[in-house]
Design an enzyme around this catalytic site. Structure first.
Site, mmCIF file in Angstrom:
data_model
loop_
_atom_site.group_PDB
_atom_site.id
_atom_site.type_symbol
_atom_site.label_atom_id
_atom_site.label_comp_id
_atom_site.label_asym_id
_atom_site.label_seq_id
_atom_site.Cartn_x
_atom_site.Cartn_y
_atom_site.Cartn_z
ATOM 1 N N SER A 1 0.820 -1.217 0.000
ATOM 2 C CA SER A 1 0.000 0.000 0.000
ATOM 3 C C SER A 1 0.849 1.260 0.000
ATOM 4 C CB SER A 1 -0.863 0.031 1.266
ATOM 5 O OG SER A 1 -1.700 -1.080 1.334
ATOM 6 N N HIS B 1 -1.148 -2.706 -7.055
ATOM 7 C CA HIS B 1 -1.902 -2.398 -5.843
ATOM 8 C C HIS B 1 -3.403 -2.570 -6.088
ATOM 9 C CE1 HIS B 1 -3.181 0.853 -2.715
ATOM 10 N NE2 HIS B 1 -3.142 -0.343 -2.166
ATOM 11 N N GLU C 1 -3.822 -0.048 -9.056
ATOM 12 C CA GLU C 1 -2.858 1.040 -9.205
ATOM 13 C C GLU C 1 -1.507 0.395 -9.535
ATOM 14 O OE1 GLU C 1 -2.395 3.095 -5.447
ATOM 15 O OE2 GLU C 1 -2.018 4.987 -6.464
ATOM 16 N N ASN D 1 -3.460 5.902 -1.516
ATOM 17 C CA ASN D 1 -3.276 6.025 -0.061
ATOM 18 C C ASN D 1 -2.692 7.375 0.356
ATOM 19 O OD1 ASN D 1 -4.418 3.669 1.046
ATOM 20 N ND2 ASN D 1 -2.775 2.494 0.093
HETATM 21 P P1 NAD Z 1 -3.833 -9.489 6.242
HETATM 22 O O1 NAD Z 1 -3.405 -9.229 7.635
HETATM 23 O O2 NAD Z 1 -5.257 -9.849 5.980
HETATM 24 O O3 NAD Z 1 -2.941 -10.631 5.580
HETATM 25 C C1 NAD Z 1 -1.539 -10.625 5.636
HETATM 26 C C2 NAD Z 1 -1.081 -12.052 5.412
HETATM 27 O O4 NAD Z 1 0.339 -12.053 5.312
HETATM 28 C C3 NAD Z 1 -1.470 -12.985 6.565
HETATM 29 O O5 NAD Z 1 -2.161 -14.114 6.065
HETATM 30 C C4 NAD Z 1 -0.124 -13.350 7.166
HETATM 31 O O6 NAD Z 1 -0.083 -14.651 7.734
HETATM 32 C C5 NAD Z 1 0.776 -13.238 5.933
HETATM 33 N N1 NAD Z 1 2.182 -13.189 6.278
HETATM 34 C C6 NAD Z 1 2.787 -12.546 7.311
HETATM 35 N N2 NAD Z 1 4.102 -12.827 7.324
HETATM 36 C C7 NAD Z 1 4.338 -13.648 6.271
HETATM 37 C C8 NAD Z 1 5.498 -14.301 5.772
HETATM 38 N N3 NAD Z 1 6.680 -14.184 6.377
HETATM 39 N N4 NAD Z 1 5.383 -15.074 4.681
HETATM 40 C C9 NAD Z 1 4.193 -15.236 4.075
HETATM 41 N N5 NAD Z 1 3.039 -14.648 4.502
HETATM 42 C C10 NAD Z 1 3.128 -13.873 5.592
HETATM 43 O O7 NAD Z 1 -3.417 -8.183 5.424
HETATM 44 P P2 NAD Z 1 -4.008 -7.668 4.024
HETATM 45 O O8 NAD Z 1 -5.053 -6.658 4.289
HETATM 46 O O9 NAD Z 1 -4.309 -8.838 3.145
HETATM 47 O O10 NAD Z 1 -2.744 -6.864 3.458
HETATM 48 C C11 NAD Z 1 -1.720 -7.518 2.737
HETATM 49 C C12 NAD Z 1 -0.980 -6.514 1.871
HETATM 50 O O11 NAD Z 1 -1.909 -5.857 0.996
HETATM 51 C C13 NAD Z 1 -0.288 -5.385 2.666
HETATM 52 O O12 NAD Z 1 0.903 -5.039 2.010
HETATM 53 C C14 NAD Z 1 -1.298 -4.258 2.577
HETATM 54 O O13 NAD Z 1 -0.717 -2.984 2.727
HETATM 55 C C15 NAD Z 1 -1.831 -4.462 1.172
HETATM 56 N N6 NAD Z 1 -3.153 -3.888 0.896
HETATM 57 C C16 NAD Z 1 -4.127 -3.959 1.833
HETATM 58 C C17 NAD Z 1 -5.374 -3.407 1.554
HETATM 59 C C18 NAD Z 1 -6.483 -3.475 2.568
HETATM 60 O O14 NAD Z 1 -7.508 -2.794 2.407
HETATM 61 N N7 NAD Z 1 -6.369 -4.279 3.606
HETATM 62 C C19 NAD Z 1 -5.616 -2.815 0.311
HETATM 63 C C20 NAD Z 1 -4.593 -2.782 -0.632
HETATM 64 C C21 NAD Z 1 -3.356 -3.325 -0.329
#
Ligand code: NAD
Length: 292
Positions: A126, A147, A159, A197
């Site tokens: 993000s 993204h 994005e 963001n």
């Molecule tokens: P989440 O907490 O739902 O999921 C994160 C996942 O990463 C978990 O399943 C966790 O176990 C895994 N993880 C952690 N350490 C790890 C490792 N060493 N190896 C493999 N997997 C690992 O978070 P999310 O909302 O899915 O966000 C994930 C990414 O997407 C982040 O970079 C976030 O910034 C980005 N993002 C999030 C959103 C949102 O609205 N939540 C939107 C766009 C982008």
């Protein structure tokens, strides 16, 4: 300009991180006909992610939006794996693990070692610099930001972010993939928070300050944004959907990288994260989802 879409025939996509975003990405990739390898910290986490995809798609079947047959075909195209090394066969990997710079640097070093050297490495970060993550690899020209928005199957936007060394072939192949996944693409410079963001997190953070200063209740603030600004969701309920840990991590990147104190996170946001009240994914954030 070299066209990677003709150079690399993408049949299998690797998704690293099976949380809400990785799960959504794996789902739409499988629905578009790609084979998907899904990884997380271990096999059990990847399987839990696949089970959430199954449940989410079953609800779409129940609502008549998807046939049971199409759902099962998509779910069957997703294979859970136990480690990054198992992502070796993919031509395109999308990293969607927790928003943490040191973690993502480590994951990019591992992806670089594990994947064929022609493979493209994309990140769903993000806010974190694509150039910085690319520099952890021996293929910085093949590293790109992709993204997606949350929830991935619903939101139309992707994005795209080019790091300084990202080549045209990587960018064009990623754009073609996003379009094939049914998304509309915008392109941002590699700058903290990119476009979406950079706009959203200050809005959410200001809503947190309003809550902290007692301007109104969470409901007042969200209703103000919905009925007064025509936003489909209020900023606090949107923060709960995104995950408060993710919102805070992005705010800290904006503060540290842009260096302007206007990006400092509201204490109420930091304290919710410290308490483990991360939003919908933990059942409590600014709202209590166990009561709903
Ligand atoms: P989440 O907490 O739902 O999921 C994160 C996942 O990463 C978990 O399943 C966790 O176990 C895994 N993880 C952690 N350490 C790890 C490792 N060493 N190896 C493999 N997997 C690992 O978070 P999310 O909302 O899915 O966000 C994930 C990414 O997407 C982040 O970079 C976030 O910034 C980005 N993002 C999030 C959103 C949102 O609205 N939540 C939107 C766009 C982008």
């Amino acid at each position: 300009m070299t066209d990677t879409t003709t150079m690399i025939d993408i049949t299998t996509i690797g998704v690293l991180g099976a949380g809400q975003m990785g799960g959504g990405i794996a789902q739409i990739a499988a629905q578009a006909g790609y084979d998907v390898l899904l990884a997380d910290v271990d096999l059990a986490h990847a399987q839990a992610g696949k089970a959430r995809i199954d449940k989410f798609m079953s609800r779409a079947v129940d609502k008549g939006k998807l046939s049971a047959q199409d759902k099962q075909a998509a779910v069957d195209r997703i294979t859970c794996v136990g480690s990054i090394e198992d992502l070796g066969p993919v031509q395109f990997a999308i990293e969607a693990a927790t928003e943490n710079i040191e973690l993502k640097k480590r994951l990019f070093r591992s992806l670089d070692r594990a994947l064929n050297k022609q493979a493209i490495l994309a990140t769903n970060t993000s806010s974190i610099s694509i150039t910085l993550l690319g520099a952890e690899t021996h293929r910085p020209s093949s590293v790109v930001g992709m993204h997606f928005m949350n929830p991935v199957p619903v939101m139309k936007l992707v994005e795209l972010i080019r790091g300084l060394p990202t080549d045209d072939a990587t960018y064009e192949a990623t754009k073609a993939l996003a379009i094939r996944l049914g998304k509309t693409v915008i392109t941002s410079k590699d700058s903290p928070g990119f476009i979406v963001n950079r706009i959203l997190i200050p809005l959410i953070n200001e809503a947190c300050f309003a809550l902290q200063e007692g301007l109104g209740t969470a409901e007042d603030i969200d209703t103000g944004a919905k009925l007064g600004l025509n936003h489909p969701m209020g900023p606090l309920e949107l923060a709960d959907l995104i995950g408060l840990d993710t919102c805070l991590a992005i705010a800290d990147v904006l503060l540290n990288e842009l260096g302007d104190t206007k990006y400092r996170a509201a204490n109420v946001l930091r304290m919710h994260v410290a308490a483990g009240w991360l939003g919908r994914k933990t059942g409590r954030g600014f709202y209590d989802y166990k009561q709903r």
